[in-house]
Design a protein around this motif. Structure first.
Motif, mmCIF file in Angstrom:
data_model
loop_
_atom_site.group_PDB
_atom_site.id
_atom_site.type_symbol
_atom_site.label_atom_id
_atom_site.label_comp_id
_atom_site.label_asym_id
_atom_site.label_seq_id
_atom_site.Cartn_x
_atom_site.Cartn_y
_atom_site.Cartn_z
ATOM 1 N N UNK A 57 0.792 -1.229 0.000
ATOM 2 C CA UNK A 57 0.000 0.000 0.000
ATOM 3 C C UNK A 57 0.825 1.281 0.000
ATOM 4 N N UNK A 58 2.173 1.181 -0.004
ATOM 5 C CA UNK A 58 2.952 2.433 0.031
ATOM 6 C C UNK A 58 4.330 2.213 -0.551
ATOM 7 N N UNK B 138 9.305 -7.310 -7.895
ATOM 8 C CA UNK B 138 8.172 -7.255 -6.970
ATOM 9 C C UNK B 138 7.090 -8.237 -7.389
ATOM 10 N N UNK B 139 6.818 -8.288 -8.677
ATOM 11 C CA UNK B 139 5.812 -9.243 -9.172
ATOM 12 C C UNK B 139 6.255 -10.672 -8.875
ATOM 13 N N UNK B 140 7.520 -10.960 -9.087
ATOM 14 C CA UNK B 140 8.029 -12.305 -8.851
ATOM 15 C C UNK B 140 7.984 -12.677 -7.370
ATOM 16 N N UNK B 141 8.045 -11.661 -6.489
ATOM 17 C CA UNK B 141 7.988 -11.912 -5.047
ATOM 18 C C UNK B 141 6.561 -11.966 -4.524
ATOM 19 N N UNK B 142 5.581 -11.836 -5.423
ATOM 20 C CA UNK B 142 4.198 -12.035 -5.022
ATOM 21 C C UNK B 142 3.355 -10.790 -4.886
ATOM 22 N N UNK B 143 3.885 -9.628 -5.295
ATOM 23 C CA UNK B 143 3.095 -8.396 -5.216
ATOM 24 C C UNK B 143 2.106 -8.375 -6.384
ATOM 25 N N UNK B 144 0.829 -8.438 -6.044
ATOM 26 C CA UNK B 144 -0.203 -8.445 -7.078
ATOM 27 C C UNK B 144 -0.845 -7.081 -7.260
ATOM 28 N N UNK B 145 -0.753 -6.211 -6.236
ATOM 29 C CA UNK B 145 -1.279 -4.854 -6.330
ATOM 30 C C UNK B 145 -0.369 -3.915 -5.549
ATOM 31 N N UNK B 146 -0.281 -2.676 -6.027
ATOM 32 C CA UNK B 146 0.699 -1.729 -5.510
ATOM 33 C C UNK B 146 0.111 -0.329 -5.545
ATOM 34 N N UNK B 147 0.302 0.431 -4.455
ATOM 35 C CA UNK B 147 -0.088 1.838 -4.466
ATOM 36 C C UNK B 147 1.155 2.699 -4.333
ATOM 37 N N UNK C 286 -5.110 -4.446 9.416
ATOM 38 C CA UNK C 286 -3.692 -4.309 9.075
ATOM 39 C C UNK C 286 -3.533 -4.258 7.565
ATOM 40 N N UNK C 287 -2.699 -3.325 7.085
ATOM 41 C CA UNK C 287 -2.252 -3.342 5.689
ATOM 42 C C UNK C 287 -0.731 -3.349 5.679
ATOM 43 N N UNK C 288 -0.161 -3.831 4.592
ATOM 44 C CA UNK C 288 1.287 -3.961 4.464
ATOM 45 C C UNK C 288 1.843 -2.892 3.536
ATOM 46 N N UNK C 289 3.106 -2.543 3.742
ATOM 47 C CA UNK C 289 3.749 -1.500 2.940
ATOM 48 C C UNK C 289 5.257 -1.655 3.015
ATOM 49 N N UNK C 290 5.956 -0.920 2.167
ATOM 50 C CA UNK C 290 7.418 -0.876 2.246
ATOM 51 C C UNK C 290 7.965 0.532 2.455
ATOM 52 N N UNK C 291 7.341 1.550 1.893
ATOM 53 C CA UNK C 291 7.876 2.912 1.890
ATOM 54 C C UNK C 291 9.211 2.964 1.150
ATOM 55 N N UNK C 292 9.403 2.012 0.217
ATOM 56 C CA UNK C 292 10.648 1.999 -0.552
ATOM 57 C C UNK C 292 10.827 3.325 -1.298
ATOM 58 N N UNK C 293 12.077 3.771 -1.401
ATOM 59 C CA UNK C 293 13.348 3.081 -1.147
ATOM 60 C C UNK C 293 13.850 3.189 0.290
ATOM 61 N N UNK C 294 12.975 3.622 1.211
ATOM 62 C CA UNK C 294 13.374 3.850 2.598
ATOM 63 C C UNK C 294 12.966 2.666 3.485
ATOM 64 N N UNK C 295 13.546 2.594 4.677
ATOM 65 C CA UNK C 295 13.115 1.705 5.754
ATOM 66 C C UNK C 295 13.072 0.237 5.343
ATOM 67 N N UNK D 50 -7.953 -6.242 3.174
ATOM 68 C CA UNK D 50 -8.074 -4.995 3.932
ATOM 69 C C UNK D 50 -7.732 -3.791 3.062
ATOM 70 N N UNK D 51 -6.644 -3.894 2.300
ATOM 71 C CA UNK D 51 -6.220 -2.786 1.441
ATOM 72 C C UNK D 51 -7.286 -2.468 0.402
ATOM 73 N N UNK D 52 -7.832 -3.504 -0.209
ATOM 74 C CA UNK D 52 -8.876 -3.264 -1.215
ATOM 75 C C UNK D 52 -10.107 -2.633 -0.571
ATOM 76 N N UNK D 53 -10.394 -3.035 0.672
ATOM 77 C CA UNK D 53 -11.579 -2.495 1.342
ATOM 78 C C UNK D 53 -11.412 -1.006 1.635
ATOM 79 N N UNK D 54 -10.292 -0.634 2.248
ATOM 80 C CA UNK D 54 -10.116 0.768 2.630
ATOM 81 C C UNK D 54 -9.953 1.663 1.410
ATOM 82 N N UNK D 55 -9.361 1.137 0.339
ATOM 83 C CA UNK D 55 -9.137 1.933 -0.868
ATOM 84 C C UNK D 55 -10.250 1.776 -1.898
ATOM 85 N N UNK D 56 -11.215 0.906 -1.587
ATOM 86 C CA UNK D 56 -12.390 0.685 -2.452
ATOM 87 C C UNK D 56 -11.973 0.235 -3.848
#
Length: 263
Positions: free
Chosen positions: A5-6, A26-35, A200-209, A249-255
């Motif tokens: 989500x981030x 990211x796609x190969x690691x299983x990320x199917x949606x990204x904000x 709970x939603x997941x994020x990276x804040x890449x390229x940070x943290x 959860x991410x899809x719900x909050x972001x509709x």
């Protein structure tokens, strides 16, 4: 299938040389949606171009608190125009940053934050909240401005359980990223264990943290899988259960509709 989500992979200069490869990883690691997050006036067109390129990418748009000096009528106009884009799903990241004391006056940050909360309410869009060293003011302003009407995501949550409870009461979801893996972050792990799984939603804040074992190096959107794996172990469950719940959860909050066809 993970929903990150981030991410700043769209604009981060750290990705200038290999952005396409990072996205593919990211796609190969299983990320199917990204904000991705358009957080300055000059970056909004870049963010929108990125989400137009990838059908599985979405955007939030806003003026970051450290860029609060950019806020004017033109900035508000740009955000309103960008928010009409079908791939824009939130206003953010907006909020307060009391760490970088020379970036923008705190009083101005608070005023711009309030105006963007009102914009989100007017547009009916959830918020993505940036909060650094400003827990009490961020939550108080959200409460005073009726932000619970639209809810949103507390990005890179770093508060304690008492702050988390106030955010949950306003219909906010809690963003868990790489910092939860840090050994010197017991408060973050305590919150991550106590949160209801459906908030709970997941994020990276890449390229940070970047999460362990990559701390101190460039973060990547695909590393959200490391966060999910750590969270699964912390909560005594499976990666699949964490991925399924946090993506829903991410899809719900972001509709956002489920790509599998469920709402």
């Amino acid at each position: 299938m993970l929903f990150n989500t981030h991410s700043h992979v769209d604009t981060g200069r750290q990705f200038a040389a290999d952005r396409d490869e990072v996205v593919e990883r990211a796609r190969q690691m299983g990320v199917s949606q990204l904000m991705v997050i358009g957080f300055e006036k000059a970056l909004l067109p870049v963010t929108l171009a990125f989400v137009e390129r990838y059908d599985w990418a979405w955007a939030a748009v806003g003026i970051h608190p450290t860029s609060a000096l950019e806020w004017d009528r033109d900035a508000e106009r740009m955000l309103r125009e960008a928010a009409r884009h079908p791939k824009v799903k939130a206003i953010g990241e907006v909020g307060l940053d009391y760490y970088w004391k020379d970036s923008a006056p705190f009083e101005l940050q608070r005023d711009v934050f309030r105006q963007q909360i009102r914009l989100a309410r007017d547009l009916g869009l959830p918020l993505v909240i940036h909060n650094r060293d400003a827990h009490e003011d961020v939550v108080r302003i959200l409460e005073e401005e009726g932000a619970g009407e639209v809810g949103g995501i507390m990005h890179c949550f770093s508060g304690d359980w008492a702050i988390a409870e106030r955010c949950l009461a306003m219909n906010f979801y809690i963003g868990i990223g790489g910092t939860v893996t840090y050994k010197n972050n017991p408060t973050g792990r305590d919150v991550a264990q106590r949160l209801p799984l459906d908030r709970i939603v997941l994020e990276t804040d890449d390229p940070y943290l970047a999460p362990m074992p990559h701390r101190g190096k460039r973060n990547e959107p695909g590393y959200v899988r490391i966060v999910a794996e750590f969270l699964a172990e912390l909560r005594g469950t499976t990666l699949e259960a964490i991925a399924e719940a946090t993506s829903a959860n991410a899809r719900r909050v972001l509709r956002i509709a489920d790509p599998a066809g469920e709402s």
